[in-house]
Design a protein around this motif. Structure first.
Motif, PDB file in Angstrom:
ATOM      1  N   MET A   1       0.850  -1.165   0.000  1.00  0.00           N
ATOM      2  CA  MET A   1       0.000   0.000   0.000  1.00  0.00           C
ATOM      3  C   MET A   1       0.901   1.235   0.000  1.00  0.00           C
ATOM      4  SD  MET A   1      -3.030   1.295   2.584  1.00  0.00           S
ATOM      5  CE  MET A   1      -2.197   0.914   4.079  1.00  0.00           C
ATOM      6  N   LYS A   2       0.492   2.221  -0.798  1.00  0.00           N
ATOM      7  CA  LYS A   2       1.242   3.469  -0.865  1.00  0.00           C
ATOM      8  C   LYS A   2       0.253   4.621  -0.682  1.00  0.00           C
ATOM      9  CE  LYS A   2       3.028   4.890  -4.826  1.00  0.00           C
ATOM     10  NZ  LYS A   2       3.953   5.056  -5.969  1.00  0.00           N
ATOM     11  N   ILE A   3       0.610   5.563   0.188  1.00  0.00           N
ATOM     12  CA  ILE A   3      -0.224   6.729   0.446  1.00  0.00           C
ATOM     13  C   ILE A   3       0.541   7.965  -0.013  1.00  0.00           C
ATOM     14  CG2 ILE A   3      -1.387   8.127   2.191  1.00  0.00           C
ATOM     15  CD1 ILE A   3      -1.490   5.568   3.933  1.00  0.00           C
ATOM     16  N   THR A   4      -0.114   8.769  -0.832  1.00  0.00           N
ATOM     17  CA  THR A   4       0.500   9.985  -1.344  1.00  0.00           C
ATOM     18  C   THR A   4      -0.431  11.153  -1.073  1.00  0.00           C
ATOM     19  OG1 THR A   4       1.447   8.676  -3.144  1.00  0.00           O
ATOM     20  CG2 THR A   4       1.549  11.061  -3.364  1.00  0.00           C
ATOM     21  N   TYR A   5       0.126  12.234  -0.547  1.00  0.00           N
ATOM     22  CA  TYR A   5      -0.660  13.438  -0.314  1.00  0.00           C
ATOM     23  C   TYR A   5      -0.070  14.573  -1.127  1.00  0.00           C
ATOM     24  CZ  TYR A   5      -2.817  17.465   1.897  1.00  0.00           C
ATOM     25  OH  TYR A   5      -3.497  18.635   2.118  1.00  0.00           O
ATOM     26  N   HIS A   6      -0.886  15.189  -1.965  1.00  0.00           N
ATOM     27  CA  HIS A   6      -0.477  16.335  -2.767  1.00  0.00           C
ATOM     28  C   HIS A   6      -1.016  17.585  -2.075  1.00  0.00           C
ATOM     29  CE1 HIS A   6       0.797  13.836  -6.172  1.00  0.00           C
ATOM     30  NE2 HIS A   6      -0.206  13.057  -5.805  1.00  0.00           N
ATOM     31  N   GLU A   7      -0.151  18.263  -1.373  1.00  0.00           N
ATOM     32  CA  GLU A   7      -0.567  19.407  -0.563  1.00  0.00           C
ATOM     33  C   GLU A   7      -1.167  20.532  -1.398  1.00  0.00           C
ATOM     34  OE1 GLU A   7       1.209  21.881   3.212  1.00  0.00           O
ATOM     35  OE2 GLU A   7       2.606  20.958   1.822  1.00  0.00           O
ATOM     36  N   LYS A   8      -0.574  20.820  -2.551  1.00  0.00           N
ATOM     37  CA  LYS A   8      -1.038  21.932  -3.386  1.00  0.00           C
ATOM     38  C   LYS A   8      -2.482  21.731  -3.850  1.00  0.00           C
ATOM     39  CE  LYS A   8       0.579  24.792  -7.161  1.00  0.00           C
ATOM     40  NZ  LYS A   8       1.637  24.977  -8.151  1.00  0.00           N
ATOM     41  N   SER A   9      -2.824  20.508  -4.226  1.00  0.00           N
ATOM     42  CA  SER A   9      -4.191  20.236  -4.695  1.00  0.00           C
ATOM     43  C   SER A   9      -5.072  19.636  -3.600  1.00  0.00           C
ATOM     44  CB  SER A   9      -4.154  19.304  -5.903  1.00  0.00           C
ATOM     45  OG  SER A   9      -3.521  18.084  -5.567  1.00  0.00           O
ATOM     46  N   ASP A  10      -4.506  19.406  -2.415  1.00  0.00           N
ATOM     47  CA  ASP A  10      -5.226  18.826  -1.269  1.00  0.00           C
ATOM     48  C   ASP A  10      -5.868  17.496  -1.644  1.00  0.00           C
ATOM     49  OD1 ASP A  10      -6.060  18.671   1.362  1.00  0.00           O
ATOM     50  OD2 ASP A  10      -7.836  19.912   1.052  1.00  0.00           O
ATOM     51  N   LEU A  11      -5.073  16.647  -2.288  1.00  0.00           N
ATOM     52  CA  LEU A  11      -5.523  15.353  -2.774  1.00  0.00           C
ATOM     53  C   LEU A  11      -4.777  14.243  -2.046  1.00  0.00           C
ATOM     54  CD1 LEU A  11      -7.020  13.823  -5.292  1.00  0.00           C
ATOM     55  CD2 LEU A  11      -4.674  13.650  -6.084  1.00  0.00           C
ATOM     56  N   ILE A  47      -9.095  10.948  -2.651  1.00  0.00           N
ATOM     57  CA  ILE A  47      -9.947  11.797  -1.819  1.00  0.00           C
ATOM     58  C   ILE A  47      -9.594  13.256  -2.094  1.00  0.00           C
ATOM     59  CG2 ILE A  47     -10.644  12.390   0.533  1.00  0.00           C
ATOM     60  CD1 ILE A  47      -9.764   9.511   1.316  1.00  0.00           C
ATOM     61  N   LEU A  48     -10.562  13.970  -2.686  1.00  0.00           N
ATOM     62  CA  LEU A  48     -10.391  15.386  -2.979  1.00  0.00           C
ATOM     63  C   LEU A  48     -10.709  16.206  -1.736  1.00  0.00           C
ATOM     64  CD1 LEU A  48     -12.304  15.352  -6.368  1.00  0.00           C
ATOM     65  CD2 LEU A  48      -9.852  15.099  -6.010  1.00  0.00           C
ATOM     66  N   ASP A  49     -10.101  17.370  -1.604  1.00  0.00           N
ATOM     67  CA  ASP A  49     -10.278  18.223  -0.411  1.00  0.00           C
ATOM     68  C   ASP A  49     -10.023  17.415   0.859  1.00  0.00           C
ATOM     69  OD1 ASP A  49     -11.037  20.477  -1.958  1.00  0.00           O
ATOM     70  OD2 ASP A  49     -13.082  19.707  -2.094  1.00  0.00           O
ATOM     71  N   ALA A  50      -8.944  16.673   0.851  1.00  0.00           N
ATOM     72  CA  ALA A  50      -8.635  15.732   1.928  1.00  0.00           C
ATOM     73  C   ALA A  50      -8.529  16.394   3.298  1.00  0.00           C
ATOM     74  CB  ALA A  50      -7.344  14.982   1.615  1.00  0.00           C
ATOM     75  N   SER A  51      -7.966  17.597   3.353  1.00  0.00           N
ATOM     76  CA  SER A  51      -7.794  18.238   4.666  1.00  0.00           C
ATOM     77  C   SER A  51      -9.133  18.639   5.283  1.00  0.00           C
ATOM     78  CB  SER A  51      -6.885  19.464   4.556  1.00  0.00           C
ATOM     79  OG  SER A  51      -7.486  20.461   3.762  1.00  0.00           O
ATOM     80  N   LYS A  52     -10.170  18.765   4.456  1.00  0.00           N
ATOM     81  CA  LYS A  52     -11.507  19.100   4.963  1.00  0.00           C
ATOM     82  C   LYS A  52     -12.287  17.851   5.362  1.00  0.00           C
ATOM     83  CE  LYS A  52     -11.639  23.213   2.168  1.00  0.00           C
ATOM     84  NZ  LYS A  52     -11.665  23.548   0.773  1.00  0.00           N
ATOM     85  N   ARG A  53     -11.891  16.686   4.831  1.00  0.00           N
ATOM     86  CA  ARG A  53     -12.613  15.437   5.063  1.00  0.00           C
ATOM     87  C   ARG A  53     -11.973  14.559   6.143  1.00  0.00           C
ATOM     88  NH1 ARG A  53     -15.953  14.248   0.622  1.00  0.00           N
ATOM     89  NH2 ARG A  53     -15.671  15.697  -1.097  1.00  0.00           N
ATOM     90  N   GLN A  58      -3.499  13.170  12.052  1.00  0.00           N
ATOM     91  CA  GLN A  58      -3.600  11.847  12.673  1.00  0.00           C
ATOM     92  C   GLN A  58      -3.443  10.750  11.628  1.00  0.00           C
ATOM     93  OE1 GLN A  58      -7.406  11.886  14.604  1.00  0.00           O
ATOM     94  NE2 GLN A  58      -6.773  13.375  16.131  1.00  0.00           N
ATOM     95  N   PHE A  59      -4.050  10.952  10.480  1.00  0.00           N
ATOM     96  CA  PHE A  59      -4.033   9.938   9.435  1.00  0.00           C
ATOM     97  C   PHE A  59      -2.636   9.739   8.869  1.00  0.00           C
ATOM     98  CE2 PHE A  59      -6.181   7.306   6.480  1.00  0.00           C
ATOM     99  CZ  PHE A  59      -5.482   7.412   5.293  1.00  0.00           C
TER     100      PHE A  59
END
Length: 68
Positions: A1-11, A47-53, A58-59
């Protein structure tokens, strides 16, 4: 499993199966996209708008790779 967070697009993208395969995208709710691969198995979750969802602080305490 790989988790990637794109801060600029909040994805937030979670890849569950690293095998190369064709996928179909399904959006069961606004801002959540499931990628279905072989045998209709979920291979990715977007997941779009991840920081809002999610509570990303924690995640994302798991080891992850952050891209800009």
């Amino acid at each position: 499993m790989k988790i990637t967070y794109h801060e600029k697009s909040d994805l937030l993208y979670i890849r569950l199966d690293e095998r190369q395969q064709q996928v179909l995208c399904n959006e069961p709710s606004d801002g959540v996209v499931l990628e279905l691969g072989d045998d209709d198995r979920i291979v990715g979750i977007e997941i779009l708008d991840a920081s809002k969802r999610l509570h990303l602080d924690q995640f994302l305490t798991l080891q992850y790779r952050k891209t800009a």
